[in-house]
Structure formats: C-alpha cells, structure tokens
Write an enzyme that holds these catalytic residues in place. Structure first.
Site, PDB file in Angstrom:
ATOM      1  N   HIS A 228      -1.618  -0.206   6.747  1.00  0.00           N
ATOM      2  CA  HIS A 228      -2.594  -1.051   5.713  1.00  0.00           C
ATOM      3  C   HIS A 228      -3.515  -0.084   5.171  1.00  0.00           C
ATOM      4  CE1 HIS A 228      -5.120  -4.608   5.120  1.00  0.00           C
ATOM      5  NE2 HIS A 228      -6.088  -3.791   5.075  1.00  0.00           N
ATOM      6  N   GLU A 229      -4.117   0.613   6.150  1.00  0.00           N
ATOM      7  CA  GLU A 229      -5.548   1.364   5.505  1.00  0.00           C
ATOM      8  C   GLU A 229      -4.984   2.458   4.772  1.00  0.00           C
ATOM      9  OE1 GLU A 229      -8.224   0.233   6.319  1.00  0.00           O
ATOM     10  OE2 GLU A 229      -7.747  -0.740   8.167  1.00  0.00           O
TER      11      GLU A 229
END
Length: 476
Positions: A228-229
């Site tokens: 995600h990051e």
C-alpha cells in the site's frame, strides 16, 4: 435448534436501529469525550478539518457545527457509510480501524501536483530493520511488494545498500523527524511520501506495531502494508474501493490473497504506462485439487461461478447440462471492476445482486447493471467490510448472508435484518464448514461451498445431504 426457529421472523428490537439513522442520537449512545477527541484528530489529519475547530465538543455542538458535519459526511461518503453528518457508532468504528497515515483528502504535504518518478528504474534501501522479523523476511516482504507494482507498470526496482537510494524503508516510533509522529500501537501503521528529492518516496513504519510475514503470527503483515505505502511512494493517492491495495484501512489477508485491483492497475498505468507483463491474464486452473470458488449465483437458467475475475456458466437445462462457458467477468459485467465476493438472485424479480467489497450491484440478466449501492443499506454494522457468500430462499422471503464464522438473515419484504442475528454458522447449519465461500439455491436444495468442497443442504429438513468436490460443478 428447531427448523422453524431458523426461518420464522421475530418482530421487535431491530426497529430501533432503523430509527437511529433518522433521529438524533439517543442519550445513552452519546460518544465518549475521548471518542470525540479521536474523531476531531482523525478529521484534522485525514480530511483537512480546519484547525480552528479544535477543542473538546459536546455531542450537541458536534451536530450544530457545520464544518464538523461536513467533514464527517465527507469521511462517511469515502467509506461507503450512511452520510448522517453525525458521529455515530458506525463512523467511530471505521475511525478506530488500523490504517495508513496518508490523508484521504489531499493536503499540501502530500501530492500537490501528482508527481511521479522521471526515471522508471528506481532504487531503494532498507535504512532500519524491525526486530520483529528476520532480516531476510523483511527483505522478502519488500521485494514482493515492489514486484506487485513492477508487474503492472514498466518499473524496475534495484536494491542499493551504499549510495543515495530513491526510496528509504525504515521503522520508527512516535516523533521521528518528519513532522508526522506515529501514535503508538494501532491507529496509523505507516506512511509514505510522494516521489521527489530528500524524503520523497520514503516509507516509514510504526515500530510500536508488531510486524509479521502475514501467515500465522499475530500482528500486521509487512508485505501488505508495504504494498500500500509503495503506491504512495510511486504517486498514487487513496482509493475508495475496499478491494484495492490503495484502500486506506488495513485488510487482514494472506499474501496469496493480496493482489492489485483494476483500480490500482489503472492508477499506476496512468502514471507510468502499461507493463509488458500482463496482470492476471491466465484463467484459474479449475481442475486444480486446491481450487475453490469466490461466489456463485443462479441467473436465469444458468449457474454462474466466480473465481478471481473469471466466471463459468453452466446451464440448468437437463438436455444441455454438461455445457460450460467461461470468460473474464468484465465481458459480461463491464461495470464491475473488482473480483466478486458474493452473489444471490431473486427469481421473482428477475434480478441478481453482486457484492464486491462494501458495494453491491443489481444485475438484470448478464451485461446489464441497473443500480449500485452500499452493503450497509442492508443493516450491516460498519465492521462488516464485505460479504463472503449469500443465498436467497424464496419460500421464506429471506436472504442469508455469510460473514466469517457468522450468518445474517435478511427479510426482503420488510427490507431489514431479522432480530437475533448474526448467529454462528456451526450452531444452525450442521455439517457445514465454519466459513462459507459461495452459495446458491437450486430446486429444493442450497449448495454451499467451503474451500475445495461443495455441500448440498436440505433447508427444509435442516440437514446436509451430500458432499462433492467444488470443481465437480465445472466438469472436473
């Protein structure tokens, strides 16, 4: 449990739930002062609530403050909740879920001009490891997360142990030098910065969390959070699609279940172009002994089975019983970009309901979408982010939803959940596995799928009749 108790509707307390959506919050349900403080901090951090709105607020002041109501509605809209503009229990539940530290509404600190890396060869370095995991497991988690994005776009990631890398991975606690301090266990798990010089592209993980490989050890999957990051590190903002990697709240899934959604792929390809590697082009191997279904439903005269973003259609006509067609689901359902979690049909209405994450779609025959909505319209609490399986029993006018180890019963005529639910599946469905992946009704039986098995269930006699392999339905 007697069979009749399973289906007879019970009138009473559930009506209170419906009233709460339209009337002021009951005094017994007023949020606690610490919840109000949490909500204000949440909206300031993720929805750009004006800092002048700071300070403790009573419930009356929350309802009368247009700025606060507007931001609550904005947050509720993002997460597919009812837009009450009030700090109700459902909204607080979502605010308390573990999540990414990047705002859902863009601020000057993130993505002022939608930047991206000019060079498609991007270097990375692990500046600081976590003691929670072996170094090789940390490195493997990051490699797997990077590969997800390089498979979808023409990007190449190279590990740099000595020079000045584009992306730095590090673990830190509380205040750690970037003006975005972590908040201790739970809450914000990590954050990342847009592509650029200096801290641009860097990813920071909260060391107060417990980091794991995401298999059996309790804690947060480093792979899934890093995936995600890294989307932020590459220039993507948050997605409203719960099936997307870029959805802000953490999803507890194993690495084998974690993949880019169509929304993720479109986003990264908009920035960097299409990859020469095709993502999810191969159909699932239906005769694999470990094969299982995501959803199943009867549409017209065909049983439709879903797996990943593929579907198989088998006719119920005896003459053509062995006829089987298969296709990518977008061929028949172009408006539904995510994989299908659950589905059920109501023959009398000539419609089927397809569930993806917190959304549902009303389909009239295949290829035709007439309406989309939120699963919370059914009365699910905000803690229910998706439905595992669903089946409608027309004889009783009830639809059964399976969520984890529990099941709910919905009255289609009264359009509300029956009181007394959810209940444990194993309590009321003898012989059925603890978790149901898919279900459909054909003639006098309900067919439920759990893992690699298909269970024929006689709902009138409340007993399991037959067990076969799930992919037997596909001629295997």
């Amino acid at each position: 449990m007697e069979l009749l108790l399973l289906w007879i509707p019970v009138l009473g307390s559930l009506m209170l739930v419906e009233v709460l959506w339209t009337l002021p919050i009951d005094q017994d349900l007023l949020p606690k002062p610490e919840d109000v403080e949490l909500a204000e901090g949440y909206l300031r951090r993720f929805y750009n609530l004006n800092p002048r709105s700071r300070g403790k607020m009573s419930e009356r002041r929350i309802r009368s403050t247009s700025a606060m109501e507007e931001k609550i509605r904005e947050m509720q809209n993002f997460f597919g909740l009812r837009e009450t503009g009030r700090l109700d229990r459902h909204t607080l539940d979502v605010m308390k879920e573990p999540r990414c530290g990047v705002p859902d509404v863009e601020s000057f600190s993130f993505y002022p001009e939608k930047p991206k890396w000019k060079n498609h060869t991007i270097t990375y370095m692990i500046a600081k490891y976590t003691p929670d995991m072996k170094r090789e497991d940390v490195e493997k988690s990051f490699r797997s997360a990077l590969k997800m994005w390089s498979d979808a776009a023409p990007l190449r990631f190279i590990k740099d142990n000595h020079g000045k890398a584009d992306i730095l991975f590090s673990f830190a606690r509380r205040t750690h030098g970037d003006f975005f301090p972590f908040d201790g266990p739970g809450g914000v798990l990590a954050h990342a910065f847009q592509p650029g010089e200096g801290m641009g592209g860097d990813v920071h993980f909260d060391e107060d969390e417990t980091w794991t490989t995401g298999k059996t050890t309790p804690g947060y999957s480093l792979f899934s959070v890093a995936a995600h990051e890294l989307g932020h590190s590459l220039g993507l903002s948050h997605s409203r699609d719960p099936s997307a990697i870029m959805y802000p709240n953490y999803r507890s899934q194993s690495s084998t279940q974690y993949s880019l959604s169509k929304d993720d792929v479109l986003g990264i390809q908009t920035l960097y172009g299409k990859s020469t590697i095709k993502v999810e082009t191969a159909a699932p191997k239906k005769c694999d002994p470990n094969f299982s279904f995501d959803a199943a439903v009867l549409i017209g005269n065909e049983i439709v089975f879903f797996k990943n973003r593929y579907m198989w259609m088998r006719t119920t006509w005896t003459t053509y019983w062995n006829r089987l067609r298969e296709s990518h689901s977008s061929t028949y359902l172009p408006s539904i970009s995510s994989h299908v979690d659950a589905a059920y049909d109501i023959p009398a209405k000539g419609v089927a309901y397809i569930f993806t994450g917190h959304k549902y779609w009303v389909v009239q025959q295949l290829k035709t979408k007439s309406h989309a909505g939120s699963i919370h319209e059914y009365g699910f609490s905000s803690s229910v982010r998706q439905v595992d399986a669903a089946v409608h029993v027309s004889e009783y006018g009830k639809t059964v939803f399976f969520v984890g180890e529990f099941y709910y019963r919905y009255d289609e005529r009264r359009r509300r959940m029956d009181p007394g639910f959810p209940r444990l599946i194993q309590t009321d469905w003898p012989g059925i596995p603890r978790k149901v992946d898919a279900a459909f009704k054909l003639d006098g039986s309900i067919f439920l799928f759990g893992g690699t098995k298909s269970y024929q269930y006689d709902f009138r006699q409340n007993r399991m009749v037959k067990i076969i392999s799930a992919n037997s339905w596909l001629g295997c």
